[in-house]
Design an enzyme around this catalytic site. Structure first.
Site, short mmCIF file in Angstrom:
data_model
loop_
_atom_site.label_atom_id
_atom_site.label_comp_id
_atom_site.label_asym_id
_atom_site.label_seq_id
_atom_site.Cartn_x
_atom_site.Cartn_y
_atom_site.Cartn_z
CG ASN A 166 -0.32 -0.22 2.52
OD1 ASN A 166 0.89 -0.07 2.64
ND2 ASN A 166 -1.10 -0.57 3.53
NE ARG A 206 2.32 2.46 12.01
CZ ARG A 206 1.81 2.20 10.79
NH1 ARG A 206 1.26 3.17 10.07
NH2 ARG A 206 1.81 0.98 10.32
CD GLN A 248 -3.91 4.23 14.13
OE1 GLN A 248 -3.52 5.21 13.53
NE2 GLN A 248 -4.01 3.07 13.54
CG HIS A 266 -4.22 4.02 10.00
ND1 HIS A 266 -3.30 3.39 10.78
CD2 HIS A 266 -3.67 4.09 8.77
CE1 HIS A 266 -2.24 3.08 10.07
NE2 HIS A 266 -2.45 3.49 8.83
P1 NAD Z 1 10.22 1.68 3.41
O1 NAD Z 1 10.84 0.65 4.27
O2 NAD Z 1 10.27 1.52 1.93
O3 NAD Z 1 10.85 3.11 3.73
C1 NAD Z 1 11.17 3.53 5.00
C2 NAD Z 1 12.32 4.53 4.89
O4 NAD Z 1 12.50 5.14 6.17
C3 NAD Z 1 13.65 3.88 4.51
O5 NAD Z 1 14.16 4.51 3.36
C4 NAD Z 1 14.52 4.12 5.73
O6 NAD Z 1 15.87 4.32 5.41
C5 NAD Z 1 13.89 5.37 6.31
N1 NAD Z 1 14.21 5.59 7.72
C6 NAD Z 1 14.10 4.71 8.75
N2 NAD Z 1 14.52 5.27 9.89
C7 NAD Z 1 14.89 6.53 9.59
C8 NAD Z 1 15.42 7.59 10.36
N3 NAD Z 1 15.66 7.46 11.67
N4 NAD Z 1 15.68 8.76 9.72
C9 NAD Z 1 15.48 8.88 8.39
N5 NAD Z 1 14.98 7.90 7.61
C10 NAD Z 1 14.69 6.73 8.21
O7 NAD Z 1 8.71 1.78 3.90
P2 NAD Z 1 7.47 2.53 3.21
O8 NAD Z 1 6.67 1.58 2.40
O9 NAD Z 1 7.94 3.79 2.58
O10 NAD Z 1 6.60 2.85 4.53
C11 NAD Z 1 7.10 3.75 5.51
C12 NAD Z 1 6.20 3.78 6.72
O11 NAD Z 1 4.94 4.35 6.35
C13 NAD Z 1 5.82 2.41 7.30
O12 NAD Z 1 6.81 1.89 8.15
C14 NAD Z 1 4.55 2.73 8.04
O13 NAD Z 1 4.84 3.21 9.35
C15 NAD Z 1 3.94 3.86 7.22
N6 NAD Z 1 2.77 3.40 6.44
C16 NAD Z 1 1.55 3.94 6.69
C17 NAD Z 1 0.44 3.48 6.00
C18 NAD Z 1 -0.92 4.09 6.21
O14 NAD Z 1 -1.92 3.46 5.87
N7 NAD Z 1 -1.03 5.30 6.74
C19 NAD Z 1 0.57 2.45 5.06
C20 NAD Z 1 1.85 1.96 4.79
C21 NAD Z 1 2.94 2.42 5.49
#
Ligand code: NAD
Length: 399
Positions: A147, A285, A314, A333
């Site tokens: 997603n 989050r 949540q 959410h």
């Molecule tokens: P991803 O793993 O592709 O990307 C996460 C990125 O965060 C990576 O590039 C990583 O290097 C970076 N990162 C981690 N810690 C960091 C820090 N301390 N400082 C800077 N960068 C940092 O994941 P994604 O698919 O892009 O998803 C990211 C997040 O979005 C998920 O973990 C989730 O919490 C959230 N999400 C929310 C929904 C929603 O419905 N609202 C859905 C999917 C994901």
């Protein structure tokens, strides 16, 4: 045979749907980086159906029961009298979605003596105490990429809604007004603005790509730097700390996972780095932000708008200040659980279960914890530790 406990959100208050506005979903071949979509051996649902609520059962019942497993589906997840707590002692696998998370705390791990795997039907496994999973040698897996693009669409929508003051303007139309000055006294164009993302992973990079045609200036911060050709293609400014990014940007979006390094990264001190009147969009989050500091920044004008769909805990208590704070573009959410996304993550969960039961390796890109260590995406995007503290407050919802 295994017992699988699956925590899903409630059905619509109007009942489980008998029809849908559209007849099918577009067919996607691959994700943008070439990763394959989920590849289960079969699915027992029609893509486009509501799968994430209790009656949808993620389309898993036939598969699991025909293989002799016990499948318990419930929305009752918070508090010691919840169905989840009752079913945990002999559960082998727990599945839940971040939209309605089963908070798998260390206390719950201690009760779940047979637990072997926790599956996130979606992305973002912070509702599981990853340290407890590591310590108890429990596998944690999520459906990476399922997603990410859904969320990126929601991010861009929310940015435009806030900057252009769309939501209050819509409300004027609904209530019979023609109050143009009321609508536009907080309305701007995004064109020419400095827009930055904290994290440029799957979601963050997609947001940058979607925004590029708006002729904005793009910035990012990530612990992994993007390839030079991507930086050049999108004319990106890279920052190596939040202060630098916040000082440069008019609009900031958070797209990193919640883990001990990122918890409360937006707080009363870091909000001072933002330009007066900045917009903040967080679909990552809720606990990346200090709840009260965000509400205070909107009251003072330090932030001109805050939007997104993620809260902590949540479901958010009825009196959570983000429900009523000014200039907010909040929803429950939902961004990652469109019907389109559900079809992908239901298939992804089925793929993970098939691998588990047939003793085949789960795709590396789905793994967060395995064998007592962060693994796969978990090793790339998370840090070890626990981000579930305070989740017991979710039991207050509905009381
Ligand atoms: P991803 O793993 O592709 O990307 C996460 C990125 O965060 C990576 O590039 C990583 O290097 C970076 N990162 C981690 N810690 C960091 C820090 N301390 N400082 C800077 N960068 C940092 O994941 P994604 O698919 O892009 O998803 C990211 C997040 O979005 C998920 O973990 C989730 O919490 C959230 N999400 C929310 C929904 C929603 O419905 N609202 C859905 C999917 C994901």
């Amino acid at each position: 045979m295994a017992k699988i406990v699956c925590v899903l959100y409630d059905d619509p208050i109007t009942g489980y749907p008998t029809s849908y506005p559209r007849d099918d979903l577009p067919r996607l071949e691959r994700y943008p980086d070439g990763q394959a979509l989920p590849t289960p051996e079969a699915i027992d649902f029609k893509p486009g159906a509501l799968l994430g609520s209790v009656s949808g059962e993620l389309g898993l019942r036939k598969y699991l029961e025909s293989n002799g497993h016990q499948f318990v589906v419930t929305s009752s997840k918070d508090g010691a009298d919840s169905v989840l707590d009752r079913e945990l002692p002999d559960a082998d696998i727990v599945i839940s979605q971040p939209f309605w998370p089963a908070y798998m705390t260390a206390e719950r791990f201690a009760k779940a003596k047979k637990l072997k795997m926790v599956v996130t039907a979606g992305i973002g496994s912070d509702h599981t105490d990853l340290q407890a999973a590591i310590d108890n040698n429990v596998t944690v897996a999520e459906v990476t990429y399922c997603n990410s693009n859904s969320v990126a669409e929601h991010v861009v929508m929310t940015m435009l809604a806030l900057v252009r003051n769309y939501i209050p303007s819509h409300e004027w139309a609904v209530k019979g007004g023609w109050n143009i000055a009321d609508c536009v006294q907080r309305s701007y164009d995004i064109e020419g603005m400095q827009v930055g993302t904290v994290a440029a992973g799957r979601i963050g990079l997609r947001v940058l790509r979607l925004l590029n045609p708006f002729d904005v200036h793009l910035h990012y911060l990530d612990r992994h730097r993007l390839p030079a050709e991507v930086e050049a293609e999108l004319n990106l400014t890279h920052h190596d700390n939040l202060e630098s990014l916040a000082r440069a940007c008019d609009v900031v979006t958070l797209n990193c996972p919640l883990h001990p390094e990122t918890e409360h990264m937006i707080n009363a001190d870091s909000l001072k780095w933002f330009k007066r009147g900045a917009y903040l969009v967080n679909t990552a989050r809720g606990k990346l932000c200090d709840r009260d500091a965000v509400a205070a920044a909107l009251e003072s004008g330090q932030l001109a708008g805050y939007g997104g769909d993620v809260w902590f805990p949540q479901p958010a208590p009825k009196d959570h200040p983000w429900r009523t704070m000014p200039y907010n573009g909040m929803t429950p959410h939902i961004s990652g659980t469109s019907l389109s996304a559900q079809a992908r993550y239901a298939a992804g969960v089925r793929e993970i279960l098939e691998c588990f039961f047939e003793n085949r390796p789960i795709r590396d890109e789905y793994l967060i914890v395995q064998g007592g260590h962060l693994a796969g995406v978990g090793a790339h995007s998370y840090s070890a530790g626990n981000a579930t503290k305070g989740s017991d407050e979710a039991a207050r919802f509905g009381k």
